[in-house]
Write a protein that holds these residues in place. Structure first.
Motif, mmCIF file in Angstrom:
data_model
loop_
_atom_site.group_PDB
_atom_site.id
_atom_site.type_symbol
_atom_site.label_atom_id
_atom_site.label_comp_id
_atom_site.label_asym_id
_atom_site.label_seq_id
_atom_site.Cartn_x
_atom_site.Cartn_y
_atom_site.Cartn_z
ATOM 1 N N VAL A 82 23.954 53.029 18.421
ATOM 2 C CA VAL A 82 23.049 51.903 18.190
ATOM 3 C C VAL A 82 21.931 51.953 19.228
ATOM 4 C CG1 VAL A 82 24.842 50.421 17.211
ATOM 5 C CG2 VAL A 82 24.347 50.319 19.671
ATOM 6 N N LYS A 109 31.508 44.632 19.026
ATOM 7 C CA LYS A 109 30.540 44.271 17.983
ATOM 8 C C LYS A 109 29.546 45.413 17.748
ATOM 9 C CE LYS A 109 32.021 40.088 17.065
ATOM 10 N NZ LYS A 109 31.506 38.916 17.756
ATOM 11 N N LYS A 122 30.479 48.307 15.438
ATOM 12 C CA LYS A 122 30.603 48.054 14.000
ATOM 13 C C LYS A 122 29.282 48.210 13.249
ATOM 14 C CE LYS A 122 34.399 44.754 14.656
ATOM 15 N NZ LYS A 122 34.807 43.323 14.545
ATOM 16 N N HIS A 123 28.212 48.554 13.968
ATOM 17 C CA HIS A 123 26.893 48.560 13.325
ATOM 18 C C HIS A 123 26.184 49.896 13.552
ATOM 19 C CE1 HIS A 123 27.424 44.393 12.267
ATOM 20 N NE2 HIS A 123 27.792 44.158 13.512
ATOM 21 N N GLU A 130 22.199 50.949 13.817
ATOM 22 C CA GLU A 130 21.347 49.765 13.820
ATOM 23 C C GLU A 130 20.564 49.621 15.141
ATOM 24 O OE1 GLU A 130 20.678 47.745 11.360
ATOM 25 O OE2 GLU A 130 22.112 48.633 9.954
ATOM 26 N N LYS A 142 18.980 38.765 14.470
ATOM 27 C CA LYS A 142 19.905 39.828 14.080
ATOM 28 C C LYS A 142 21.020 39.975 15.114
ATOM 29 C CE LYS A 142 20.028 44.741 12.774
ATOM 30 N NZ LYS A 142 19.212 45.975 12.588
ATOM 31 N N LEU A 154 24.847 39.369 14.032
ATOM 32 C CA LEU A 154 25.748 40.513 13.952
ATOM 33 C C LEU A 154 26.523 40.788 15.232
ATOM 34 C CD1 LEU A 154 23.606 43.067 11.874
ATOM 35 C CD2 LEU A 154 25.244 41.340 11.069
#
Length: 315
Positions: free
Chosen positions: A167, A224, A227-228, A231, A281, A285
């Motif tokens: 990320v 957290k 999980k993205h 991004e 965001k 998220l």
């Protein structure tokens, strides 16, 4: 087994505060990649608690050897060039930021890490007259900003194509303890302490200021972030403050009456009257938002600066 962290750029401002937070916990195995010529004033007291690998991001083979030895679970990439006006060598900026990041991605490709956090910049957006959000077109206006936008896109594509948890965090105007001596807050604080005139640019010049501890909280939101995949997240306060408003806050907190010379400093190419992040965001998220208001952050930094001003005098 202790969680293993590997950090690039730990001798810099944000990287040093992130390292200090991890080292203070005394429950992690921490590895640093540092250039031999790095100025270590921010982290000298921590070096005995970590494993230091001296290398350069341009040396892919050395990086591969470091990753194979360290086998980190979490990778934080904060090493950069070009963030300060004194760093203007376009070749070095491109080599360090783009090729350095690519080399890190390649060197770590065989390591089953849990998370790789790349560090972008709000300068990737260029000049906007509205609140900046991650879906906006990037319009970088400097070599540094171009390279940061490039590495953000590189990391996003690499994450999805290789199915790696990578990320990017886009910091806005981070301030706080261990900030560079020549930057806005340390310069103002030092001039207040020494009763010197404060030269300033236009009072309407605006920034989205985010306290460094809040920035570090975002880096440490590991579950957290993991999980993205691919991004990008804005990390700011979500509101802008112009220089006139900031000076009023500083005067109130420091209980000082400094001599202000508005226009006494030349406007920088990146100065703008609009600079504000949309952090919805990250809120949604990552369940992250800044804990410190600007007033709280300035007060914490002022108290720290008064106690640690000798660190800046030794640089």
């Amino acid at each position: 087994m202790k969680t293993k962290f590997l950090i690039t750029g730990a001798s810099g401002f944000i990287g040093s505060v992130l390292l200090r937070r991890l080292a203070t916990a005394k429950k992690y195995d921490i590895h640093l990649i540092l250039r031999k010529e790095s100025n270590l004033w921010r982290i000298n007291d921590l070096l005995k608690t970590v494993t230091v690998h001296y290398s350069d991001l341009s040396n892919l083979q050395e990086l591969k050897a470091i990753f194979n030895k360290a086998k980190p679970n979490i990778i934080y990439h904060l090493a950069t060039n070009g963030a300060y006006s004194s760093q203007s060598d376009a070749n070095l900026i491109i080599q360090t930021n783009i090729m350095g990041t690519w080399n890190l991605l390649q060197a770590s490709s065989q390591i089953p890490y849990d998370l790789f956090v790349n560090t972008g910049s709000s300068s990737e957006y260029g000049f906007k007259n509205f609140t900046m959000r991650e879906t906006d077109i990037v319009e970088p206006a400097s070599y540094y900003a171009v390279t940061k936008a490039s590495t953000t896109m590189l990391c996003a594509f690499y994450a999805k194509s290789s199915k790696k948890n990578i990320v990017t965090l886009r910091p806005f105007s981070v301030y706080g303890p261990y900030e560079e001596k020549t930057r806005l807050f340390p310069t103002i604080f030092s001039n207040i302490i020494n009763n010197k005139e404060i030269n300033l640019v236009s009072p309407k010049t605006s920034r989205d200021f985010i306290y460094v501890d809040d920035m570090v909280d975002a880096y440490l939101n590991i579950d957290k972030l993991s999980k993205h995949q691919g991004e990008t997240f804005n990390i700011g306060s979500g509101s802008q403050t112009n220089l006139e408003q900031l000076i009023s806050i500083i005067i109130k907190i420091t209980k000082s009456t400094p001599i202000l010379n508005w226009g006494g400093m030349k406007q920088k190419s990146w100065d703008s009257n609009t600079w504000e992040s949309d952090i919805s965001k990250a809120r949604q998220l990552l369940d992250w938002e800044p804990k410190n208001s600007l007033e709280e952050g300035v007060n914490k930094f002022w108290l720290w600066f008064k106690t640690n001003k000798n660190l800046y005098e030794q640089i």
